[in-house]
Design a protein around this motif. Structure first.
Motif, PDB file in Angstrom:
ATOM      1  N   SER A  34      -3.866  -3.910   7.464  1.00 12.68           N
ATOM      2  CA  SER A  34      -4.227  -4.996   6.541  1.00 12.68           C
ATOM      3  C   SER A  34      -5.683  -5.415   6.732  1.00 12.68           C
ATOM      4  CB  SER A  34      -3.296  -6.195   6.708  1.00 12.68           C
ATOM      5  OG  SER A  34      -3.428  -6.757   7.995  1.00 12.68           O
ATOM      6  N   ILE A  35      -6.173  -5.378   7.950  1.00 13.17           N
ATOM      7  CA  ILE A  35      -7.574  -5.706   8.201  1.00 13.17           C
ATOM      8  C   ILE A  35      -8.479  -4.677   7.523  1.00 13.17           C
ATOM      9  CG2 ILE A  35      -9.341  -5.864  10.012  1.00 13.17           C
ATOM     10  CD1 ILE A  35      -7.061  -6.969  11.842  1.00 13.17           C
ATOM     11  N   LYS A  36      -8.117  -3.399   7.631  1.00 12.94           N
ATOM     12  CA  LYS A  36      -8.912  -2.340   7.004  1.00 12.94           C
ATOM     13  C   LYS A  36      -8.899  -2.454   5.485  1.00 12.94           C
ATOM     14  CE  LYS A  36      -8.296   0.880  10.800  1.00 12.94           C
ATOM     15  NZ  LYS A  36      -7.637   2.086  11.279  1.00 12.94           N
ATOM     16  N   ILE A  37      -7.756  -2.793   4.910  1.00 12.10           N
ATOM     17  CA  ILE A  37      -7.661  -2.946   3.450  1.00 12.10           C
ATOM     18  C   ILE A  37      -8.534  -4.104   2.992  1.00 12.10           C
ATOM     19  CG2 ILE A  37      -6.131  -3.622   1.547  1.00 12.10           C
ATOM     20  CD1 ILE A  37      -3.920  -1.994   2.986  1.00 12.10           C
ATOM     21  N   LYS A  38      -8.425  -5.241   3.688  1.00 13.24           N
ATOM     22  CA  LYS A  38      -9.236  -6.403   3.308  1.00 13.24           C
ATOM     23  C   LYS A  38     -10.720  -6.102   3.424  1.00 13.24           C
ATOM     24  CE  LYS A  38      -6.805  -9.333   5.881  1.00 13.24           C
ATOM     25  NZ  LYS A  38      -6.375 -10.584   6.523  1.00 13.24           N
ATOM     26  N   SER A  39     -11.102  -5.371   4.446  1.00 19.24           N
ATOM     27  CA  SER A  39     -12.509  -5.024   4.627  1.00 19.24           C
ATOM     28  C   SER A  39     -12.985  -4.063   3.542  1.00 19.24           C
ATOM     29  CB  SER A  39     -12.708  -4.402   6.010  1.00 19.24           C
ATOM     30  OG  SER A  39     -14.031  -3.969   6.172  1.00 19.24           O
ATOM     31  N   ILE A  43     -12.010  -8.459   0.375  1.00 20.43           N
ATOM     32  CA  ILE A  43     -11.210  -9.598  -0.051  1.00 20.43           C
ATOM     33  C   ILE A  43     -10.750 -10.394   1.168  1.00 20.43           C
ATOM     34  CG2 ILE A  43     -10.392  -8.583  -2.213  1.00 20.43           C
ATOM     35  CD1 ILE A  43      -7.860  -7.697  -0.791  1.00 20.43           C
ATOM     36  N   ALA A  44     -10.413 -11.649   0.936  1.00 21.17           N
ATOM     37  CA  ALA A  44      -9.895 -12.523   1.992  1.00 21.17           C
ATOM     38  C   ALA A  44      -8.365 -12.492   1.942  1.00 21.17           C
ATOM     39  CB  ALA A  44     -10.418 -13.942   1.789  1.00 21.17           C
ATOM     40  N   ASP A  45      -7.738 -13.343   2.751  1.00 23.02           N
ATOM     41  CA  ASP A  45      -6.272 -13.360   2.829  1.00 23.02           C
ATOM     42  C   ASP A  45      -5.607 -13.576   1.466  1.00 23.02           C
ATOM     43  OD1 ASP A  45      -6.356 -12.895   5.543  1.00 23.02           O
ATOM     44  OD2 ASP A  45      -6.137 -15.007   6.094  1.00 23.02           O
ATOM     45  N   GLN A  46      -6.112 -14.524   0.674  1.00 26.73           N
ATOM     46  CA  GLN A  46      -5.507 -14.778  -0.628  1.00 26.73           C
ATOM     47  C   GLN A  46      -5.665 -13.583  -1.546  1.00 26.73           C
ATOM     48  OE1 GLN A  46      -3.501 -17.395  -1.584  1.00 26.73           O
ATOM     49  NE2 GLN A  46      -3.124 -15.991  -3.274  1.00 26.73           N
ATOM     50  N   GLY A  47      -6.814 -12.929  -1.491  1.00 31.10           N
ATOM     51  CA  GLY A  47      -7.017 -11.728  -2.295  1.00 31.10           C
ATOM     52  C   GLY A  47      -6.059 -10.619  -1.891  1.00 31.10           C
ATOM     53  N   ALA A  48      -5.788 -10.504  -0.587  1.00 24.96           N
ATOM     54  CA  ALA A  48      -4.837  -9.501  -0.102  1.00 24.96           C
ATOM     55  C   ALA A  48      -3.430  -9.822  -0.595  1.00 24.96           C
ATOM     56  CB  ALA A  48      -4.868  -9.427   1.419  1.00 24.96           C
ATOM     57  N   ALA A  49      -3.075 -11.103  -0.580  1.00 19.54           N
ATOM     58  CA  ALA A  49      -1.757 -11.509  -1.079  1.00 19.54           C
ATOM     59  C   ALA A  49      -1.637 -11.223  -2.574  1.00 19.54           C
ATOM     60  CB  ALA A  49      -1.517 -12.992  -0.796  1.00 19.54           C
ATOM     61  N   LEU A  51      -3.286  -8.905  -4.212  1.00 20.91           N
ATOM     62  CA  LEU A  51      -3.212  -7.449  -4.345  1.00 20.91           C
ATOM     63  C   LEU A  51      -1.796  -6.958  -4.064  1.00 20.91           C
ATOM     64  CD1 LEU A  51      -4.461  -4.649  -4.713  1.00 20.91           C
ATOM     65  CD2 LEU A  51      -5.165  -4.748  -2.298  1.00 20.91           C
ATOM     66  N   ARG A  52      -1.188  -7.468  -3.000  1.00 21.84           N
ATOM     67  CA  ARG A  52       0.188  -7.081  -2.667  1.00 21.84           C
ATOM     68  C   ARG A  52       1.136  -7.430  -3.808  1.00 21.84           C
ATOM     69  NH1 ARG A  52       1.628 -10.782   1.045  1.00 21.84           N
ATOM     70  NH2 ARG A  52       2.430 -11.920  -0.721  1.00 21.84           N
ATOM     71  N   ASP A  53       1.000  -8.643  -4.350  1.00 23.58           N
ATOM     72  CA  ASP A  53       1.869  -9.064  -5.451  1.00 23.58           C
ATOM     73  C   ASP A  53       1.697  -8.145  -6.661  1.00 23.58           C
ATOM     74  OD1 ASP A  53       2.726 -11.125  -3.824  1.00 23.58           O
ATOM     75  OD2 ASP A  53       1.490 -12.655  -4.799  1.00 23.58           O
ATOM     76  N   THR A  54       0.464  -7.769  -6.953  1.00 25.50           N
ATOM     77  CA  THR A  54       0.203  -6.870  -8.074  1.00 25.50           C
ATOM     78  C   THR A  54       0.838  -5.507  -7.835  1.00 25.50           C
ATOM     79  OG1 THR A  54      -1.876  -7.970  -8.609  1.00 25.50           O
ATOM     80  CG2 THR A  54      -1.603  -5.709  -9.405  1.00 25.50           C
ATOM     81  N   LEU A  55       0.667  -4.965  -6.635  1.00 25.87           N
ATOM     82  CA  LEU A  55       1.234  -3.654  -6.316  1.00 25.87           C
ATOM     83  C   LEU A  55       2.758  -3.667  -6.358  1.00 25.87           C
ATOM     84  CD1 LEU A  55      -1.161  -2.585  -3.434  1.00 25.87           C
ATOM     85  CD2 LEU A  55      -1.129  -1.730  -5.791  1.00 25.87           C
ATOM     86  N   GLU A  56       3.364  -4.785  -5.954  1.00 24.17           N
ATOM     87  CA  GLU A  56       4.827  -4.885  -5.991  1.00 24.17           C
ATOM     88  C   GLU A  56       5.370  -4.842  -7.408  1.00 24.17           C
ATOM     89  OE1 GLU A  56       5.791  -8.383  -3.729  1.00 24.17           O
ATOM     90  OE2 GLU A  56       5.741  -7.280  -1.837  1.00 24.17           O
ATOM     91  N   THR A  57       4.568  -5.254  -8.383  1.00 23.98           N
ATOM     92  CA  THR A  57       5.049  -5.228  -9.776  1.00 23.98           C
ATOM     93  C   THR A  57       5.032  -3.832 -10.357  1.00 23.98           C
ATOM     94  OG1 THR A  57       2.868  -5.655 -10.743  1.00 23.98           O
ATOM     95  CG2 THR A  57       4.206  -7.577 -10.175  1.00 23.98           C
TER      96      THR A  57
END
Length: 64
Positions: A34-39, A43-49, A51-57
């Motif tokens: 998750s650190i590598k993806i954010k880097s 993106i920050a934590d909210q951006g990662a969340a 992104l995860r929500d988008t990918l889950e759809t």
């Protein structure tokens, strides 16, 4: 084996679960993802969340 489970000696209805050393090594490796993806995505934590929500759809998770 990545996890170890034993019955609780104080209460046989409970099962105690812990990671083996191999599981702990894998856990550390996974936490770094998750650190590598954010880097990489800058993106920050909210951006990662988000992104995860988008990918889950896009579809259900792969079966084990």
């Amino acid at each position: 084996m990545i996890r170890l489970s034993v019955r609780d000696p104080a209460d046989e209805r409970r099962v105690l679960v812990d990671l083996t050393s191999a599981g702990r090594a894998l856990e550390a490796e996974v936490l770094g993802v998750s650190i590598k993806i954010k880097s990489a995505c800058r993106i920050a934590d909210q951006g990662a969340a988000d992104l995860r929500d988008t990918l889950e759809t896009l579809g259900p998770p792969a079966a084990d």
